[in-house]
Design a protein around this motif. Structure first.
Motif, PDB file in Angstrom:
ATOM      1  N   LEU A  73       0.818  -1.208   0.000  1.00 44.04           N
ATOM      2  CA  LEU A  73       0.000   0.000   0.000  1.00 44.04           C
ATOM      3  C   LEU A  73       0.857   1.265   0.000  1.00 44.04           C
ATOM      4  O   LEU A  73       0.456   2.300  -0.526  1.00 44.04           O
ATOM      5  CB  LEU A  73      -0.928  -0.002   1.220  1.00 44.04           C
ATOM      6  CG  LEU A  73      -1.977  -1.126   1.257  1.00 44.04           C
ATOM      7  CD1 LEU A  73      -2.692  -1.130   2.604  1.00 44.04           C
ATOM      8  CD2 LEU A  73      -2.985  -0.966   0.128  1.00 44.04           C
ATOM      9  N   GLN A  74       2.042   1.174   0.585  1.00 43.54           N
ATOM     10  CA  GLN A  74       2.926   2.334   0.657  1.00 43.54           C
ATOM     11  C   GLN A  74       3.856   2.452  -0.551  1.00 43.54           C
ATOM     12  O   GLN A  74       4.627   3.412  -0.652  1.00 43.54           O
ATOM     13  CB  GLN A  74       3.773   2.259   1.932  1.00 43.54           C
ATOM     14  CG  GLN A  74       2.968   2.377   3.219  1.00 43.54           C
ATOM     15  CD  GLN A  74       3.850   2.181   4.440  1.00 43.54           C
ATOM     16  OE1 GLN A  74       4.327   3.130   5.048  1.00 43.54           O
ATOM     17  NE2 GLN A  74       4.077   0.927   4.805  1.00 43.54           N
ATOM     18  N   GLY A  75       3.809   1.472  -1.446  1.00 46.40           N
ATOM     19  CA  GLY A  75       4.648   1.517  -2.629  1.00 46.40           C
ATOM     20  C   GLY A  75       6.111   1.252  -2.348  1.00 46.40           C
ATOM     21  O   GLY A  75       6.987   1.676  -3.103  1.00 46.40           O
ATOM     22  N   ILE A  76       6.393   0.534  -1.258  1.00 51.11           N
ATOM     23  CA  ILE A  76       7.767   0.187  -0.909  1.00 51.11           C
ATOM     24  C   ILE A  76       8.169  -1.069  -1.677  1.00 51.11           C
ATOM     25  O   ILE A  76       7.462  -2.080  -1.633  1.00 51.11           O
ATOM     26  CB  ILE A  76       7.901  -0.071   0.611  1.00 51.11           C
ATOM     27  CG1 ILE A  76       7.521   1.193   1.398  1.00 51.11           C
ATOM     28  CG2 ILE A  76       9.319  -0.521   0.964  1.00 51.11           C
ATOM     29  CD1 ILE A  76       7.430   0.972   2.896  1.00 51.11           C
ATOM     30  N   PRO A  77       9.282  -1.065  -2.413  1.00 51.76           N
ATOM     31  CA  PRO A  77       9.715  -2.276  -3.129  1.00 51.76           C
ATOM     32  C   PRO A  77       9.818  -3.460  -2.172  1.00 51.76           C
ATOM     33  O   PRO A  77      10.368  -3.337  -1.077  1.00 51.76           O
ATOM     34  CB  PRO A  77      11.084  -1.883  -3.689  1.00 51.76           C
ATOM     35  CG  PRO A  77      11.015  -0.399  -3.823  1.00 51.76           C
ATOM     36  CD  PRO A  77      10.197   0.077  -2.648  1.00 51.76           C
ATOM     37  N   CYS A  78       9.274  -4.592  -2.576  1.00 55.16           N
ATOM     38  CA  CYS A  78       9.216  -5.746  -1.673  1.00 55.16           C
ATOM     39  C   CYS A  78       9.221  -7.045  -2.470  1.00 55.16           C
ATOM     40  O   CYS A  78       8.947  -7.070  -3.671  1.00 55.16           O
ATOM     41  CB  CYS A  78       7.955  -5.676  -0.806  1.00 55.16           C
ATOM     42  SG  CYS A  78       6.424  -5.581  -1.775  1.00 55.16           S
ATOM     43  N   ASP A  79       9.544  -8.120  -1.773  1.00 51.11           N
ATOM     44  CA  ASP A  79       9.424  -9.464  -2.333  1.00 51.11           C
ATOM     45  C   ASP A  79       7.941  -9.815  -2.293  1.00 51.11           C
ATOM     46  O   ASP A  79       7.364  -9.940  -1.200  1.00 51.11           O
ATOM     47  CB  ASP A  79      10.248 -10.450  -1.501  1.00 51.11           C
ATOM     48  CG  ASP A  79      10.230 -11.866  -2.067  1.00 51.11           C
ATOM     49  OD1 ASP A  79       9.268 -12.221  -2.778  1.00 51.11           O
ATOM     50  OD2 ASP A  79      11.175 -12.628  -1.774  1.00 51.11           O
ATOM     51  N   PRO A  80       7.274  -9.981  -3.433  1.00 47.59           N
ATOM     52  CA  PRO A  80       5.823 -10.205  -3.420  1.00 47.59           C
ATOM     53  C   PRO A  80       5.415 -11.507  -2.730  1.00 47.59           C
ATOM     54  O   PRO A  80       4.267 -11.649  -2.331  1.00 47.59           O
ATOM     55  CB  PRO A  80       5.449 -10.205  -4.902  1.00 47.59           C
ATOM     56  CG  PRO A  80       6.707 -10.519  -5.628  1.00 47.59           C
ATOM     57  CD  PRO A  80       7.812  -9.935  -4.806  1.00 47.59           C
ATOM     58  N   ARG A  81       6.340 -12.442  -2.580  1.00 49.90           N
ATOM     59  CA  ARG A  81       6.009 -13.666  -1.836  1.00 49.90           C
ATOM     60  C   ARG A  81       5.732 -13.348  -0.366  1.00 49.90           C
ATOM     61  O   ARG A  81       4.831 -13.926   0.251  1.00 49.90           O
ATOM     62  CB  ARG A  81       7.145 -14.689  -1.949  1.00 49.90           C
ATOM     63  CG  ARG A  81       7.317 -15.273  -3.337  1.00 49.90           C
ATOM     64  CD  ARG A  81       8.563 -16.119  -3.438  1.00 49.90           C
ATOM     65  NE  ARG A  81       9.772 -15.320  -3.183  1.00 49.90           N
ATOM     66  CZ  ARG A  81      11.009 -15.786  -3.298  1.00 49.90           C
ATOM     67  NH1 ARG A  81      11.211 -17.031  -3.664  1.00 49.90           N
ATOM     68  NH2 ARG A  81      12.042 -14.992  -3.065  1.00 49.90           N
ATOM     69  N   ILE A  82       6.516 -12.409   0.205  1.00 45.67           N
ATOM     70  CA  ILE A  82       6.306 -12.019   1.596  1.00 45.67           C
ATOM     71  C   ILE A  82       4.989 -11.263   1.749  1.00 45.67           C
ATOM     72  O   ILE A  82       4.282 -11.391   2.754  1.00 45.67           O
ATOM     73  CB  ILE A  82       7.492 -11.157   2.096  1.00 45.67           C
ATOM     74  CG1 ILE A  82       8.795 -11.953   2.023  1.00 45.67           C
ATOM     75  CG2 ILE A  82       7.254 -10.680   3.517  1.00 45.67           C
ATOM     76  CD1 ILE A  82       8.798 -13.218   2.866  1.00 45.67           C
ATOM     77  N   SER A  83       4.636 -10.495   0.724  1.00 46.82           N
ATOM     78  CA  SER A  83       3.353  -9.792   0.746  1.00 46.82           C
ATOM     79  C   SER A  83       2.188 -10.771   0.637  1.00 46.82           C
ATOM     80  O   SER A  83       1.113 -10.535   1.205  1.00 46.82           O
ATOM     81  CB  SER A  83       3.302  -8.757  -0.381  1.00 46.82           C
ATOM     82  OG  SER A  83       4.380  -7.849  -0.273  1.00 46.82           O
ATOM     83  N   ASP A  84       2.368 -11.870  -0.093  1.00 47.99           N
ATOM     84  CA  ASP A  84       1.350 -12.930  -0.135  1.00 47.99           C
ATOM     85  C   ASP A  84       1.055 -13.464   1.266  1.00 47.99           C
ATOM     86  O   ASP A  84      -0.091 -13.809   1.587  1.00 47.99           O
ATOM     87  CB  ASP A  84       1.836 -14.099  -1.004  1.00 47.99           C
ATOM     88  CG  ASP A  84       1.602 -13.894  -2.496  1.00 47.99           C
ATOM     89  OD1 ASP A  84       0.864 -12.960  -2.876  1.00 47.99           O
ATOM     90  OD2 ASP A  84       2.157 -14.686  -3.288  1.00 47.99           O
ATOM     91  N   ILE A  85       2.091 -13.543   2.102  1.00 46.39           N
ATOM     92  CA  ILE A  85       1.926 -14.082   3.451  1.00 46.39           C
ATOM     93  C   ILE A  85       0.991 -13.203   4.271  1.00 46.39           C
ATOM     94  O   ILE A  85       0.151 -13.695   5.039  1.00 46.39           O
ATOM     95  CB  ILE A  85       3.295 -14.222   4.162  1.00 46.39           C
ATOM     96  CG1 ILE A  85       4.207 -15.183   3.382  1.00 46.39           C
ATOM     97  CG2 ILE A  85       3.116 -14.693   5.598  1.00 46.39           C
ATOM     98  CD1 ILE A  85       3.698 -16.607   3.277  1.00 46.39           C
ATOM     99  N   TRP A  86       1.115 -11.892   4.126  1.00 46.10           N
ATOM    100  CA  TRP A  86       0.196 -10.984   4.822  1.00 46.10           C
ATOM    101  C   TRP A  86      -1.252 -11.290   4.417  1.00 46.10           C
ATOM    102  O   TRP A  86      -2.138 -11.383   5.269  1.00 46.10           O
ATOM    103  CB  TRP A  86       0.535  -9.526   4.492  1.00 46.10           C
ATOM    104  CG  TRP A  86      -0.426  -8.542   5.097  1.00 46.10           C
ATOM    105  CD1 TRP A  86      -1.666  -8.201   4.637  1.00 46.10           C
ATOM    106  CD2 TRP A  86      -0.229  -7.779   6.299  1.00 46.10           C
ATOM    107  NE1 TRP A  86      -2.252  -7.273   5.453  1.00 46.10           N
ATOM    108  CE2 TRP A  86      -1.398  -6.993   6.481  1.00 46.10           C
ATOM    109  CE3 TRP A  86       0.817  -7.655   7.213  1.00 46.10           C
ATOM    110  CZ2 TRP A  86      -1.542  -6.111   7.563  1.00 46.10           C
ATOM    111  CZ3 TRP A  86       0.674  -6.785   8.281  1.00 46.10           C
ATOM    112  CH2 TRP A  86      -0.495  -6.020   8.451  1.00 46.10           C
TER     113      TRP A  86
END
Length: 327
Positions: free
Chosen positions: A187-200
């Motif tokens: 939501l904040q537009g911070i570059p991230c590993d999308p796999r970790i975002s899937d966990i959320w």
């Protein structure tokens, strides 16, 4: 040639519309070869933006061709016509989506939630092991088959992961999915590993399973992000959860990405190690007496790409009339 004629040549008898998305529609059909009902996703490339069919559609097709798992919707056939239409023939989620199931049954007992969640986490592990992030995990994208087994679907926002010259995963800074299920870094537009975002997103889904509520109100995104970053997760006193279940939710909805669990750690969590907890266990049918259904909505749609807000989700869930407390 219309869709019915195209599909008839391929041995499919087209029936009702199951869902309508921004760039596609999903129809029910009967497959003469397989002798079963299927879902057919129809995409008209001539009516979609170039970015969609150049980037997102190829990613979805690649995911569907590579991902094969008991808890992922099976893809039977993909073909394209000279008129620019793409047809994706898939397994049918006979019992609709997970949100509709929760709307009817109410908040799940932990043993029921555990079996469903374990199937979902196992499907996500398969994706992550093959370097795919789903990026749109939500209850509407989790279908249930005739035996009420979980079937992950809708890989329209999925992304194959790549590595840089140093072998590190290339981070994503693209917002995908629904705000109510999205991780704060997304939501904040911070570059991230999308796999970790899937966990959320898994954490949001588990919370909905056990409470029949959304954990956060996304009517004000800035305020929601503030509460998420404070790690302020509401655990209503109206239902008792075991310490292990709350602990898993806390670790899934961890705002610090370095402390959030990876999918292997999720599957090793103590809550999922309860005796008799197996991925292949049959799931119970709707339990009579727990809740009564008071739906004013149509049967759930397969692969409906409209994103609901948390308020809309809660409105669906709050249509439940509880007859007795759920232990």
């Amino acid at each position: 040639m219309d869709d019915a004629a195209v599909l008839e040549k391929k041995g499919y008898s087209l029936s009702n519309t199951l869902g309508q998305g921004s760039y596609s529609k999903v129809k029910g059909a009967y497959c003469n070869r397989l002798k079963c009902k299927v879902a057919v996703k129809i995409i008209d490339k001539t009516k979609t933006p170039g970015d969609f069919w150049e980037r997102f559609l190829p990613r979805e097709i690649e995911a569907l061709r590579r991902l094969h798992h008991p808890s992922i919707i099976k893809t039977y056939e993909i073909f394209e016509t000279s008129a620019g239409k793409v047809y994706i023939v898939m397994e049918l989620g006979e019992k609709g989506d997970l949100l509709d199931y929760i709307k009817i049954t109410g908040a799940m007992r932990e043993d029921i939630a555990r079996m469903k969640f374990q199937q979902l986490a196992s499907a996500l592990k398969h994706c992550h092991n093959l370097n795919f992030a789903h990026r749109d995990l939500k209850c509407e994208n989790i279908l249930l088959d005739d035996g009420l087994n979980v079937k992950l679907t809708d890989f329209g926002f999925s992304k194959p992961l790549s590595q840089d010259k140093n072998g590190k995963t290339v981070l994503s800074n693209t917002f995908c999915g629904s705000a109510a299920y999205a991780a704060p870094e997304v939501l904040q537009g911070i570059p991230c590993d999308p796999r970790i975002s899937d966990i959320w997103s898994l954490g949001v889904i588990l919370y909905i399973m056990v409470y029949a509520l959304m954990p956060f109100d996304d009517s004000n995104i800035k305020r929601m992000i503030f509460f998420q970053k404070q790690h302020r997760i509401p655990f209503p006193s109206t239902k008792h959860l075991t310490v292990d279940c709350k602990d898993l939710i806390n670790h899934l909805l961890q705002p610090n990405v370095s402390q959030r669990l990876c999918i292997d750690e999720v599957l090793k969590h103590s809550w999922l190690q309860t005796p008799n907890s197996t991925i292949d266990s049959p799931l119970p049918a709707i339990e009579e007496g727990e809740c009564s259904q008071n739906p004013r909505e149509e049967k759930p749609k397969q692969n409906n790409r409209r994103h609901r807000t948390s308020a809309e989700v809660n409105k669906r869930l709050n249509a439940i009339v509880l007859k007795r407390p759920i232990s």
